[in-house]
Write a protein that holds these residues in place. Structure first.
Motif, mmCIF file in Angstrom:
data_model
loop_
_atom_site.group_PDB
_atom_site.id
_atom_site.type_symbol
_atom_site.label_atom_id
_atom_site.label_comp_id
_atom_site.label_asym_id
_atom_site.label_seq_id
_atom_site.Cartn_x
_atom_site.Cartn_y
_atom_site.Cartn_z
ATOM 1 N N GLU A 130 0.822 -1.215 0.000
ATOM 2 C CA GLU A 130 0.000 0.000 0.000
ATOM 3 C C GLU A 130 0.855 1.264 0.000
ATOM 4 N N PRO A 138 -5.017 5.404 0.896
ATOM 5 C CA PRO A 138 -5.409 4.018 0.626
ATOM 6 C C PRO A 138 -5.870 3.892 -0.825
ATOM 7 N N PRO B 142 -10.858 1.212 4.024
ATOM 8 C CA PRO B 142 -9.792 2.136 4.412
ATOM 9 C C PRO B 142 -9.742 2.396 5.916
ATOM 10 N N SER B 146 -6.731 -0.085 6.041
ATOM 11 C CA SER B 146 -5.626 0.790 5.631
ATOM 12 C C SER B 146 -5.146 1.647 6.789
#
Lengths: 440, 440
Positions: A130, A138, B142, B146
């Motif tokens: 990522e 993200p 996210p 994330s």
């Protein structure tokens, strides 16, 4: 009191991102353990020099120069060395030993992604990256997971903060490229050698990664068409502004069908005119954003900091928690799949809109002549604007600037048109050719 | 030829989202199977009436009115019925039988989330709900994945398309609320009964879901402070515009420490002034966006379509692929964790900036009197602007409009200030009190 399994985490590299990873792990370790369902024990930090100044805040007993020994027995290896070697060798060693790997290494993923993903799949491990694209934003999970039920048709990304900072200065303050670059260097937004940023190499690596992921197709870095910002002039920026556009360096990944009916993908990087009303036009300074067009979801945009030590560390730690959850759950990692395996089409297959500026002699019939050149090459004109004409500096005939906007045209047809314009005697010079991306 | 395990997918509900889920599964089933690593066999669609017009495009043999029978033996159940019952009962039945569940049901997650997540965790199943917040915009992954290595400090979301459309019309075209609402209804952006949207109930449900997820804390829907847009006037919108702001209905989720030193979270929905330079100000029409501030990642924004049948179907199918991958890999699902369990603080604990408009008599000493009222209540004034004064319509004394911007102040102090201003004889009326959110 819940008993957690402790996972052994090895960190390779202690630059600006690595130092932040260590600091955040120390600060929020208990909280991360609860989210991961497993303790995250940092077992060591491999560096080249344990006495280097940037390792000062890392507990001395964690530092080692022996990366290979550190990797042995680790559950998760975080690679923040950067570059191709020895990062590649270490990652392969880690994956082959069954460890999950978290990396922020865009150069390595863009050039050796398929090899690394295959190694991960073979042992059921997973490679998380990522942090390799657009820093803290993200974008990998949304493309791989959230949009897994959809068909991505196009991605337009502002994925290089240095060039966005420079172009934004040129747009906002009217600075020339040299001045804006100097400001970027002074403020720490550009490196001493800015080539990788301003020539578009960095953005091209990210385009290759995004296109591979979005289209389930291996997109080699060599197949990414790349133009940097070095030819962008203050005049182009000013006239873009006057016409309701802003110039942005875009990484574009597109699914398209070429003139012969072949379905494929295109990945390319170039400065383009973006309408001021487009969400990407509002991305200022060194910020990044990735605009995604999908068949069902429509238009999406992901915005945030594209670089920075602590911002990138956020993405690394998010991947670390995902890797830890995966270890707790067991079973193989999610394999990167290139099952679609579409052909990667060259830039000549791409169609887009253009804006062409010409310096012409200001006399009757010029516009008809110019229009005929476009028509001959099959390029359809959408808009024409002519600036106030002026008497030539040498007292010669008056000149005018014509700005011509086209409908969608192929790169090949456009190139032929520009060549013909350059050879036409009513044209003094072709002063600017820019692509237009994004609808109003 | 790779042999896939076939997963049995049951769909409950065939409204605008459900019909699109069926259509997309039929169109892209093979592609989705490759991404999921498993075939996705739609075994049935439960509806109330198999002869209803909206089921016309669904193969007749898939339709059933017996949802409970359909759930038995399904690997993944997609719940698109909406509302609390019978959706809740069906989801519990599905989870208890070990099926993963995908839902777009924000009302249910906001009110019964903890019960459903506990049921999922007990059997190791997983409840997916990306489609419940902000339609096609990836925001659940996210926040959960994330940003799992980061600390979210604040979320500001434009999460209701209807109200954003209305406020945008008021801002752009100068329409009043009634006219803009009528346009929204005519264009299909508002329902026949718009109460849920314009009174902020829909946004409050989403705020509860986002706050619970971001802060690992159960945030009951009843604890969300809610103000709709019905009191927003054309005058407020116009004067906001003149002052460089735009009024947006925001769902705000914040981690804060109150005056007594208690750390907790706040979830609230109200119309607020947003600086035009803030990324949320550029979110136009019926679009949604979620702006996230995190300790390490900094500012992030997620933008896209917040509603719509096919857009929401994209999020549902993304969750379906995730559920399928999970079945292929095996092991328990990721549990929703409320381990942080922070107290939910009332609106009186919140501090924010305010903009207060007053109609005052235009005579010497008024400003000093007004300033003293603010000072007495501990509210610090940042900006004052006075409009051109005018003679009263009745030939009486001239009046002026004072617009006062404050520094951060508590809701309690501000309320006391406004009450005191209302009772002060130099003040004809307090014409507007709005909070200011987001920095320039």
């Amino acid at each position: 009191m819940i008993e957690y399994r402790n996972l052994r985490v090895a960190l390779l590299g202690a630059g600006s991102v690595g130092a932040q990873v260590v600091a955040l792990l120390q600060k929020h370790g208990d909280e991360l353990a609860q989210r991961a369902g497993a303790g995250l024990e940092l077992v060591g930090v491999a560096v080249r020099d344990v006495d280097a100044p940037r390792t000062a805040d890392i507990p001395r007993e964690l530092l080692t120069t022996d990366a290979e020994a550190l990797i042995v027995g680790a559950d998760v290896v975080i690679e923040l060395i950067g570059g191709i070697e020895p990062a590649r060798t270490y990652i392969l060693q880690a994956l082959n030993s069954g460890a999950d790997v978290v990396t922020a290494n865009k150069a390595l993923i863009a050039t050796h992604g398929p090899e690394l993903f295959a190694a991960a799949e073979q042992v059921g491990a997973q490679l998380f990256y990522e942090a390799a694209v657009a820093g803290a934003i993200p974008i990998i999970r949304p493309l791989r997971d959230s949009l897994a039920g959809d068909q991505v048709t196009r991605i337009m990304g502002i994925v290089n903060g240095t060039t966005n900072f420079i172009l934004d200065r040129m747009d906002t303050d009217g600075e020339g490229l040299e001045t804006a670059l100097a400001t970027a260097t002074e403020l720490g937004y550009a490196e001493a050698d800015p080539t990788g940023d301003i020539e578009g190499f960095d953005a091209a690596q990210k385009a290759a990664i995004l296109a591979s992921l979005a289209f389930h197709t291996t997109v080699p870095i060599d197949s990414v068409h790349r133009e940097g910002i070095t030819s962008v002039t203050a005049e182009q920026v000013a006239s873009a502004r006057a016409a309701g556009f802003v110039i942005k360096l875009l990484a574009i990944c597109e699914r398209l069908t070429d003139a012969s009916g072949t379905e494929g993908v295109s990945a390319r990087v170039y400065p383009a005119l973006v309408p001021r009303t487009h969400p990407l036009a509002a991305v200022r300074g060194a910020k990044n954003a990735v605009f995604v067009e999908a068949e069902a979801a429509g238009d999406l945009m992901f915005y945030g900091a594209g670089a920075g030590g602590i911002e990138t560390a956020s993405a690394v730690l998010g991947d670390l928690v995902s890797a830890a959850r995966r270890h707790v759950i067991g079973g193989p990692g999610i394999a990167e799949s290139n099952h679609a395996d579409l052909p990667v089409l060259p830039i000549s297959s791409v169609t887009t809109r253009y804006q062409i500026s010409l310096l012409v002699g200001d006399r009757p019939g010029v516009l008809a002549t110019i229009a005929a050149v476009f028509a001959e090459h099959g390029v359809s004109v959408e808009t024409v604007s002519q600036s106030v004409s002026s008497v030539g500096a040498d007292g010669g005939p008056a000149t005018a600037t014509l700005v011509i906007g086209t409908h969608e045209a192929s790169e090949a047809d456009l190139a032929a048109t520009v060549a013909a314009l350059g050879g036409n005697d009513v044209v003094r010079s072709v002063t600017s050719v820019l692509r237009v991306e994004g609808s109003d």
